[in-house]
Design an enzyme around this catalytic site. Structure first.
Site, PDB file in Angstrom:
ATOM      1  CG  HIS A   1      16.563  31.128 -10.540  1.00 27.56           C
ATOM      2  ND1 HIS A   1      15.275  31.345 -10.963  1.00 27.56           N
ATOM      3  CD2 HIS A   1      16.733  29.773 -10.609  1.00 27.56           C
ATOM      4  CE1 HIS A   1      14.711  30.190 -11.282  1.00 27.56           C
ATOM      5  NE2 HIS A   1      15.569  29.228 -11.074  1.00 27.56           N
TER       6      HIS A   1
ATOM      7  N   GLY B   1      22.643  14.297 -15.179  1.00 31.51           N
ATOM      8  CA  GLY B   1      23.815  14.976 -14.626  1.00 31.51           C
ATOM      9  C   GLY B   1      24.746  14.045 -13.880  1.00 31.51           C
TER      10      GLY B   1
ATOM     11  CG  ASP C   1      18.470  25.084 -10.485  1.00 33.81           C
ATOM     12  OD1 ASP C   1      17.600  24.865  -9.628  1.00 33.81           O
ATOM     13  OD2 ASP C   1      18.339  25.932 -11.395  1.00 33.81           O
TER      14      ASP C   1
END
Lengths: 277, 277
Positions: A62, A138, A155
């Site tokens: 992350h 997405g 991600d």
């Protein structure tokens, strides 16, 4: 009784760990979702049999997905995250005070719910007022989106099933159009040791759309082989020469990311460099 | 029938892979030695249940252990390797034309024999006329050795059993005395993720003896977590500022090591940097 998890791929090799408790298991409309409690890694989120995050090592992925592009861009105000329903990338992005708004587009709401229940220190910023959660695909979301985002972060899971289209050239073209003039993107780009063909395809597809493309590396112990790449792509900004470490506020520190590592991560082992030729 | 190997440690997690054939198994005077044939990794050498080398990824460890110190030293003529009976480090060291002589001190001759039988491309330089093989305990060998070596490489197993003494301060003191005035040393220094206490101890012990000490990193997929450290120690040479990339002959290339990576490998993630404080 002993329960052991195994993540084995075509290489006939992989990761194994002992499961203390199965905390949650569900077939969502998109994938199989499991949450395990383990001794060493803490809670572990698994999608379709592949480890996505563990409490012990999620910080690496992350931090590196978020801070490398966000500290390359001189003034990232609007950020889009595709995938990332666990909230770990959101948590890192909102550490940047200049970010005014984050759109998180996650196809599978069950991931968000599981993160809120079992990974409180990962999902902790999902309710931040600067963050909008959009539960949708997405690929659909970004199609014909006008130039809106300074930074886009992909991600995603491995590029099979719902995430397959997230490495396609057509998707990268839509992302390019959704970026502002100075926009930058970072994408999770798989293992150069176990999945070199995926790394090559991701890099080559990025390369066909963006004028600046680079790979960078980090260590994530629970991803196959521990060595993981990210793709960097931008309309012009270079992640090394345009990076200004003075933008990092004094006293702010991370568990993995450092200004020196930001630059060093782009120095690739020879066999990884070869995948970008 | 399916045979699966597992390397599990105190973390209750680890590596697993399918074994096509067990090629060799022996209890030597020092350790249990197994050689497996696998689909993805090729042949794998295992000592006391811990993977030492695989044909697929041994290049990373051997290139990084050898070339970082050897390209830091301006003129390494005499080199000592302790451990490393498989020959991988020797193979990399003899690529340096200025190296006149290599002493390889390996306690367990069975490792050398297994390497010659099952890892021909690793052990290929063990018969090089510049190499002397000394089958004995490296700790004994180096005790009271006068200043002889320009470079010492500690290519050891985990610091338990026969290799425990190879991370002791007393051993590093003996190594210091066995180095020439400009001497440098590199030691395998374990996993910062799984064995942070070992990394700290190795670094701290080196630090108590050598004026210059640094950690550097590489990825080795078959070592726990994939992230592995080396300790660099010298009587004065700095591995970054004293490194002259022009010493690498034109046209010479490696599978992992590059001049840029030589420097980048010393940029540590924040949580690894913390182990050196």
């Amino acid at each position: 009784m002993e329960l052991w998890f195994k993540e084995i791929d075509e290489s006939q090799s992989g990761l194994t760990f002992r499961v203390k408790n199965v905390l949650f298991s569900k077939q969502t409309p998109y994938q199989r979702l499991d949450v395990f409690e383990t001794e060493f890694y803490g809670n572990v989120l698994v999608l379709d049999g592949a480890v996505q995050i563990t409490q012990k090592d999620e910080f690496v992925y992350h931090e590196m997905l978020a801070h490398v592009p966000l500290y390359t861009h001189p003034n990232p105000r609007n950020v889009l995250i595709i995938g990332g329903g666990d909230g770990g990338t959101v948590r890192e992005v909102v550490k940047h005070p200049e970010v005014e708004h984050v759109d998180l587009v996650e196809i599978d709401e069950a991931v968000i719910q599981a993160a809120k229940s079992y990974f409180p220190e990962v999902s902790c910023e999902l309710d931040n007022p600067r963050v909008s959660i959009l539960p949708m695909d997405g690929i659909e979301y970004i199609r014909k989106k006008p130039a809106t985002y300074d930074v886009i972060l992909i991600d995603s899971t491995d590029p099979v099933g719902p995430a397959e289209g997230l490495i396609a050239a057509s998707f990268y073209k839509d992302a390019f159009k959704a970026l502002t003039d100075n926009g930058v993107m970072a994408v999770q780009a798989e293992s150069p040791f176990f999945y070199p063909e995926w790394v090559k395809k991701i890099f080559s597809n990025l390369n066909g759309v963006f004028p600046v493309t680079r790979l960078y590396l980090s260590f994530t112990p629970t991803y196959p082989g521990g060595m993981w790449t990210f793709g960097f792509a931008s309309k012009g900004l270079d992640p090394v020469s345009d990076f200004d470490p003075s933008r990092i506020p004094e006293g702010l520190s991370f568990k993995y990311y450092t200004p020196e590592l930001h630059k060093a991560a782009f120095q690739l082992p020879a066999f990884v460099q070869a995948l970008t030729k």
